[in-house]
Design a protein around this motif. Structure first.
Motif, PDB file in Angstrom:
ATOM      1  N   VAL A 291       0.870  -1.169   0.000  1.00 26.24           N
ATOM      2  CA  VAL A 291       0.000   0.000   0.000  1.00 26.24           C
ATOM      3  C   VAL A 291       0.907   1.219   0.000  1.00 26.24           C
ATOM      4  N   THR A 292       0.392   2.330  -0.507  1.00 30.01           N
ATOM      5  CA  THR A 292       1.161   3.561  -0.534  1.00 30.01           C
ATOM      6  C   THR A 292       0.427   4.646   0.227  1.00 30.01           C
ATOM      7  N   ALA A 293       1.183   5.625   0.643  1.00 31.75           N
ATOM      8  CA  ALA A 293       0.621   6.797   1.321  1.00 31.75           C
ATOM      9  C   ALA A 293       1.392   8.014   0.836  1.00 31.75           C
ATOM     10  N   LYS A 294       0.697   9.136   0.727  1.00 26.79           N
ATOM     11  CA  LYS A 294       1.329  10.377   0.293  1.00 26.79           C
ATOM     12  C   LYS A 294       0.731  11.538   1.064  1.00 26.79           C
ATOM     13  N   ALA A 295       1.544  12.582   1.210  1.00 24.79           N
ATOM     14  CA  ALA A 295       1.019  13.832   1.730  1.00 24.79           C
ATOM     15  C   ALA A 295       0.152  14.418   0.620  1.00 24.79           C
ATOM     16  N   PRO A 296      -0.928  15.085   0.885  1.00 31.12           N
ATOM     17  CA  PRO A 296      -1.377  15.592   2.166  1.00 31.12           C
ATOM     18  C   PRO A 296      -2.364  14.687   2.913  1.00 31.12           C
ATOM     19  N   GLU A 297      -2.781  13.544   2.319  1.00 27.86           N
ATOM     20  CA  GLU A 297      -3.707  12.671   3.049  1.00 27.86           C
ATOM     21  C   GLU A 297      -3.088  12.180   4.355  1.00 27.86           C
ATOM     22  N   LEU A 298      -1.801  11.848   4.286  1.00 28.30           N
ATOM     23  CA  LEU A 298      -1.051  11.447   5.478  1.00 28.30           C
ATOM     24  C   LEU A 298       0.013  12.500   5.709  1.00 28.30           C
ATOM     25  N   THR A 299      -0.035  13.144   6.860  1.00 25.51           N
ATOM     26  CA  THR A 299       0.971  14.153   7.188  1.00 25.51           C
ATOM     27  C   THR A 299       1.689  13.718   8.450  1.00 25.51           C
ATOM     28  N   SER A 300       2.984  13.968   8.473  1.00 28.81           N
ATOM     29  CA  SER A 300       3.772  13.583   9.632  1.00 28.81           C
ATOM     30  C   SER A 300       4.984  14.484   9.721  1.00 28.81           C
ATOM     31  N   VAL A 301       5.389  14.773  10.932  1.00 31.03           N
ATOM     32  CA  VAL A 301       6.623  15.501  11.194  1.00 31.03           C
ATOM     33  C   VAL A 301       7.469  14.630  12.089  1.00 31.03           C
ATOM     34  N   LYS A 302       8.738  14.468  11.705  1.00 26.79           N
ATOM     35  CA  LYS A 302       9.692  13.673  12.484  1.00 26.79           C
ATOM     36  C   LYS A 302      10.813  14.599  12.922  1.00 26.79           C
ATOM     37  N   LEU A 303      11.127  14.570  14.201  1.00 25.75           N
ATOM     38  CA  LEU A 303      12.206  15.378  14.762  1.00 25.75           C
ATOM     39  C   LEU A 303      13.358  14.456  15.139  1.00 25.75           C
ATOM     40  N   ILE A 304      14.561  14.824  14.712  1.00 24.13           N
ATOM     41  CA  ILE A 304      15.757  14.036  14.989  1.00 24.13           C
ATOM     42  C   ILE A 304      16.729  14.911  15.785  1.00 24.13           C
ATOM     43  N   THR A 305      17.071  14.456  16.997  1.00 28.44           N
ATOM     44  CA  THR A 305      18.112  15.121  17.791  1.00 28.44           C
ATOM     45  C   THR A 305      19.372  14.264  17.689  1.00 28.44           C
ATOM     46  N   ALA A 306      20.378  14.573  18.465  1.00 27.52           N
ATOM     47  CA  ALA A 306      21.626  13.804  18.420  1.00 27.52           C
ATOM     48  C   ALA A 306      21.434  12.355  18.853  1.00 27.52           C
ATOM     49  N   THR A 307      20.421  12.082  19.678  1.00 30.25           N
ATOM     50  CA  THR A 307      20.254  10.726  20.212  1.00 30.25           C
ATOM     51  C   THR A 307      18.835  10.171  20.105  1.00 30.25           C
ATOM     52  N   HIS A 308      17.849  11.019  19.820  1.00 33.75           N
ATOM     53  CA  HIS A 308      16.458  10.582  19.845  1.00 33.75           C
ATOM     54  C   HIS A 308      15.705  11.008  18.581  1.00 33.75           C
ATOM     55  N   PHE A 309      14.618  10.300  18.326  1.00 28.87           N
ATOM     56  CA  PHE A 309      13.696  10.649  17.256  1.00 28.87           C
ATOM     57  C   PHE A 309      12.284  10.636  17.840  1.00 28.87           C
ATOM     58  N   ASN A 310      11.414  11.423  17.244  1.00 26.98           N
ATOM     59  CA  ASN A 310       9.997  11.314  17.565  1.00 26.98           C
ATOM     60  C   ASN A 310       9.196  11.830  16.379  1.00 26.98           C
ATOM     61  N   TYR A 311       7.972  11.392  16.293  1.00 31.43           N
ATOM     62  CA  TYR A 311       7.118  11.795  15.186  1.00 31.43           C
ATOM     63  C   TYR A 311       5.667  11.823  15.648  1.00 31.43           C
ATOM     64  N   ILE A 312       4.877  12.580  14.919  1.00 26.31           N
ATOM     65  CA  ILE A 312       3.428  12.588  15.115  1.00 26.31           C
ATOM     66  C   ILE A 312       2.804  12.622  13.724  1.00 26.31           C
ATOM     67  N   THR A 313       1.771  11.805  13.534  1.00 22.72           N
ATOM     68  CA  THR A 313       1.188  11.613  12.216  1.00 22.72           C
ATOM     69  C   THR A 313      -0.322  11.818  12.260  1.00 22.72           C
ATOM     70  N   GLN A 314      -0.815  12.476  11.213  1.00 19.73           N
ATOM     71  CA  GLN A 314      -2.253  12.647  11.030  1.00 19.73           C
ATOM     72  C   GLN A 314      -2.657  12.007   9.708  1.00 19.73           C
ATOM     73  N   LYS A 315      -3.874  11.479   9.683  1.00 22.06           N
ATOM     74  CA  LYS A 315      -4.433  10.936   8.443  1.00 22.06           C
ATOM     75  C   LYS A 315      -5.730  11.681   8.190  1.00 22.06           C
ATOM     76  N   ASN A 316      -5.804  12.340   7.036  1.00 17.74           N
ATOM     77  CA  ASN A 316      -6.963  13.158   6.685  1.00 17.74           C
ATOM     78  C   ASN A 316      -7.314  14.149   7.792  1.00 17.74           C
ATOM     79  N   GLY A 317      -6.280  14.759   8.386  1.00 14.70           N
ATOM     80  CA  GLY A 317      -6.473  15.801   9.390  1.00 14.70           C
ATOM     81  C   GLY A 317      -6.773  15.323  10.797  1.00 14.70           C
TER      82      GLY A 317
END
Length: 130
Positions: free
Chosen positions: A39-65
């Motif tokens: 299956v595929t997904a593309k923005a803008p239906e699926l939106t996500s922001v991923k933050l990368i620091t020196a040691t950690h990652f985190n993300y938050i995702t929305q689907k259709n808002g």
């Protein structure tokens, strides 16, 4: 002699080597294995922001808002792999799991893919936003 030793330590120190993943990234597109194929997904239906620091990652995702999922944990970079260990999030099957993604950076795009037992599980593209 001391300055030569210090210089050689700084040159080979992992702290001196720039981490190309540091910063904020937005989801562009993804391909995910399912029983029937992919299956595929593309923005803008699926939106996500991923933050990368020196040691950690985190993300938050929305689907259709609407909130879809979030998570994060620690990571390391080894041999062109982004090795992440999920520590927190709302997808229970990922908690405690470690996954090694092959990655490459092309301009402002981060391509990464996960292969397990010789089969593609996931491939995503992210765009750097800062």
């Amino acid at each position: 002699m001391k300055s030569l030793l210090l210089a050689s330590l700084l040159i080979t120190s992992p702290l001196v080597i720039a981490n190309p993943l540091l910063g904020s990234w937005e989801f562009v597109e993804g391909k995910y294995a399912v029983e029937q194929g992919f299956v595929t997904a593309k923005a803008p239906e699926l939106t996500s922001v991923k933050l990368i620091t020196a040691t950690h990652f985190n993300y938050i995702t929305q689907k259709n808002g609407q909130f879809h999922y979030a998570g994060g944990g620690q990571y390391t970079l080894k041999n062109q792999q982004f090795v992440e260990t999920f520590v927190y999030g709302n997808i229970e099957s990922l908690l405690g799991k470690t996954m090694a993604f092959d990655y490459k950076i092309e301009g402002d795009l981060w391509h990464h893919s996960l292969t397990e037992n010789g089969k593609l599980v996931e491939a995503e593209v992210w765009r750097k936003i800062d």
